[in-house]
Design a protein around this motif. Structure first.
Motif, PDB file in Angstrom:
ATOM      1  N   GLU A 144       6.762  43.907  68.365  1.00  0.00           N
ATOM      2  CA  GLU A 144       6.591  43.588  66.926  1.00  0.00           C
ATOM      3  C   GLU A 144       5.112  43.606  66.540  1.00  0.00           C
ATOM      4  N   ILE A 145       4.283  43.039  67.409  1.00  0.00           N
ATOM      5  CA  ILE A 145       2.847  42.960  67.074  1.00  0.00           C
ATOM      6  C   ILE A 145       2.245  44.372  67.046  1.00  0.00           C
ATOM      7  N   ASN A 148       3.291  46.140  63.900  1.00  0.00           N
ATOM      8  CA  ASN A 148       2.565  45.667  62.713  1.00  0.00           C
ATOM      9  C   ASN A 148       1.088  46.052  62.748  1.00  0.00           C
ATOM     10  N   ALA A 265       0.685  37.700  63.393  1.00  0.00           N
ATOM     11  CA  ALA A 265       0.741  39.162  63.533  1.00  0.00           C
ATOM     12  C   ALA A 265       2.187  39.645  63.622  1.00  0.00           C
ATOM     13  N   THR A 267       5.071  37.816  62.540  1.00  0.00           N
ATOM     14  CA  THR A 267       5.980  37.429  61.443  1.00  0.00           C
ATOM     15  C   THR A 267       5.308  37.416  60.075  1.00  0.00           C
ATOM     16  N   GLY A 268       3.983  37.448  60.051  1.00  0.00           N
ATOM     17  CA  GLY A 268       3.271  37.424  58.774  1.00  0.00           C
ATOM     18  C   GLY A 268       2.944  36.032  58.280  1.00  0.00           C
TER      19      GLY A 268
END
Ligand code: AMP
Ligand code: ZN
Length: 493
Positions: A144-145, A148, A265, A267-268
């Protein structure tokens, strides 16, 4: 939700630097994550202080009526020496030195950790996940990181791009550090060439061929970075946004700063509402630490087997000693200080027996409701256990005045005082009455003191075979004798 008493709990939030009114995300429920031990050596008294501090938090939240999910991990991979990205994994190193499997090291010291915390009467957490048990979750978080745009692969390792992150987030929000200063002050270290910037930290490390603790990943065989495990495990069990995250003060940077960065980073948004940091236990004014050897082991306290100690102290006395300081203050350990705590602890325990002897009166001359409120006020003020203990000592005074008929209480007030004293001492502070209710400890003490006297006579008669036998047989039974200038004392293991 039904909460106990006029409570308005305030918690000191390390993120804001202020005491804030505690409002849980979900009414009546609390999600709390605390960084657990790295299990490569025996847990020392300093570590125990941090876990006792959060046990107090857990107990008080429960006492107030909250349903608490308390997650505390076991770090069994990824924690590199000196908290760095380069070097040997602490557990792998110990395994190499002891010629054992890393998981044998993990097992040995996890068992020790659990035994010691149980002796201290810490409540077990609701969930105790291990880093090695959550490799898949950690790999998913890295993906995920990367997706993003905040991490990059380099030579089989993955690093967090701190500079990129800091463009529209704040790396340093918890520790108060400034990224430009960090970049200006960091030296070029071995392995840094894989990183874009010296402040970047490892999410995944490539395993060299000789590295035992390794897992397959999209970037090749390797192992997770230390900060990542807490991000993966806290959010798995508490959600992407939870109430309390705790740990020792020394974890603020880099560990917790990096956790916030990883979460934001991925999940925002920021993961945690209240960051809590427990302060250090020191010995000779220096932090107790596993790596420097400046520490005392809990078992040494319980047996008295340490040059710093004049005698043994029970786990409850050691716990009481720690709770007599606020969790955010530094506390220095000394024989004198713990000896004073033992006296205080004994006085407190005696008050329970004294109160049993009191006959209620028609009127009360003491304001028990006000006293009870003061106990709650202390704990509601960022878990101020030393102030609470001062109020419990007030109750000890009350008990003595009541016994001397200098004050009186009605049945209802007497019951309220007993109940409050009991619940704060045993449920909230987590102390135990080590004397035991059945008097068996007094009998044991009598028998062992008789044997100590027989041993002294044997020695005086130069019958060393007998004196040694008495000591050895007691040791086999888990009773340690300690010879001091003032005479022989004993402790039960
Ligand atoms: P470790 O096993 O080294 O990862 O540490 C486990 C926990 O103990 C962490 O929360 C540390 O911050 C904490 N800790 C380490 N040394 C001390 C100390 N001297 N006093 C209080 N807490 C400590
Ligand atoms: Zn952690």
């Amino acid at each position: 939700m039904q909460l106990n008493l006029n409570q308005q709990l305030k918690i000191y939030n390390s993120l804001s630097g202020d005491k804030e009114v505690f409002t849980p995300i979900l009414d009546g429920n609390v999600g709390m994550y605390v960084c657990g031990p790295t299990v490569y050596s025996n847990v020392h008294l300093g570590n125990c202080r941090t876990f006792i501090s959060f046990d107090l938090v857990y107990r008080y939240l429960k006492h107030l009526g909250y349903k608490v999910r308390y997650v505390r991990n076991i770090t069994d991979v990824g924690h590199i020496e000196d908290d760095a990205d380069e070097g040997e994994d602490k557990i792998a190193k110990k395994a190499r030195l002891e010629k054992l499997e890393p998981m044998e090291i993990v097992q040995q010291y996890s068992v020790d950790f659990h035994q010691i915390l149980e002796l201290f009467n810490n409540m077990p957490p609701s969930i105790e996940p291990t880093a090695t048990g959550h490799i898949i979750e950690q790999i998913e978080t890295i993906k995920e990181i990367i997706a993003n745009g905040f991490a990059y692969e380099s030579n089989g390792s993955v690093y967090f791009d701190v500079v990129k992150f800091n463009e529209n987030h704040n790396y340093g929000q918890l520790s108060g550090r400034n990224l430009d200063d960090m970049l200006a002050n960091s030296r070029e270290l071995a392995g840094q060439d894989e990183k874009r910037n010296s402040a970047d930290f490892a999410l995944w490390k490539r395993a060299e061929p000789e590295h035992i603790m390794r897992w397959p990943s999209p970037w090749g065989d390797g192992f997770p970075g230390w900060h990542l495990e807490c991000t993966a495990m806290s959010t798995k069990y508490l959600g992407n946004h939870f109430d309390i995250h705790g740990g020792g003060m020394d974890l603020k940077f880099p560990h917790h700063e990096c956790e916030i960065a990883q979460n934001e980073a991925a999940t925002g948004h920021s993961p945690v509402n209240y960051w809590m940091h427990a302060n250090m236990l020191t010995l000779n004014g220096k932090k107790m630490s596993k790596s420097t050897g400046n520490n005392i082991l809990p078992r040494e306290i319980f047996t008295g087997n340490n040059p710093f100690l004049s005698k043994a102290f029970s786990p409850s006395v050691a716990r009481f000693f720690m709770l007599q300081a606020h969790y955010r203050s530094v506390l220095d350990f000394s024989d004198e200080a713990i000896t004073a705590s033992e006296k205080g602890y004994n006085k407190l325990m005696e008050a329970f027996a004294t109160l049993e002897e009191i006959t209620p009166a028609a009127t009360s001359t003491l304001d028990i409701a006000a006293w009870k409120q003061l106990c709650y006020d202390a704990m509601n003020d960022d878990f101020n256990s030393p102030i609470l203990i001062a109020h419990l000592f007030e109750a000890v005074k009350f008990a003595n005045l009541l016994k001397e008929n200098k004050e009186t209480l009605t049945q209802a007030d007497l019951d309220c005082m007993k109940k409050t004293l009991y619940s704060f001492t045993f449920d909230v502070l987590g102390l135990k009455d080590e004397k035991g209710q059945d008097g068996s400890n007094d009998k044991l003490e009598g028998v062992v003191n008789m044997l100590i006297e027989m041993r002294r006579e044997a020695r005086a008669n130069k019958n060393f075979a007998l004196s040694d036998e008495i000591r050895n047989r007691l040791t086999e039974l888990g009773i340690e004798l300690k010879d001091t200038k003032e005479g022989t004392t004993f402790s039960v293991k």
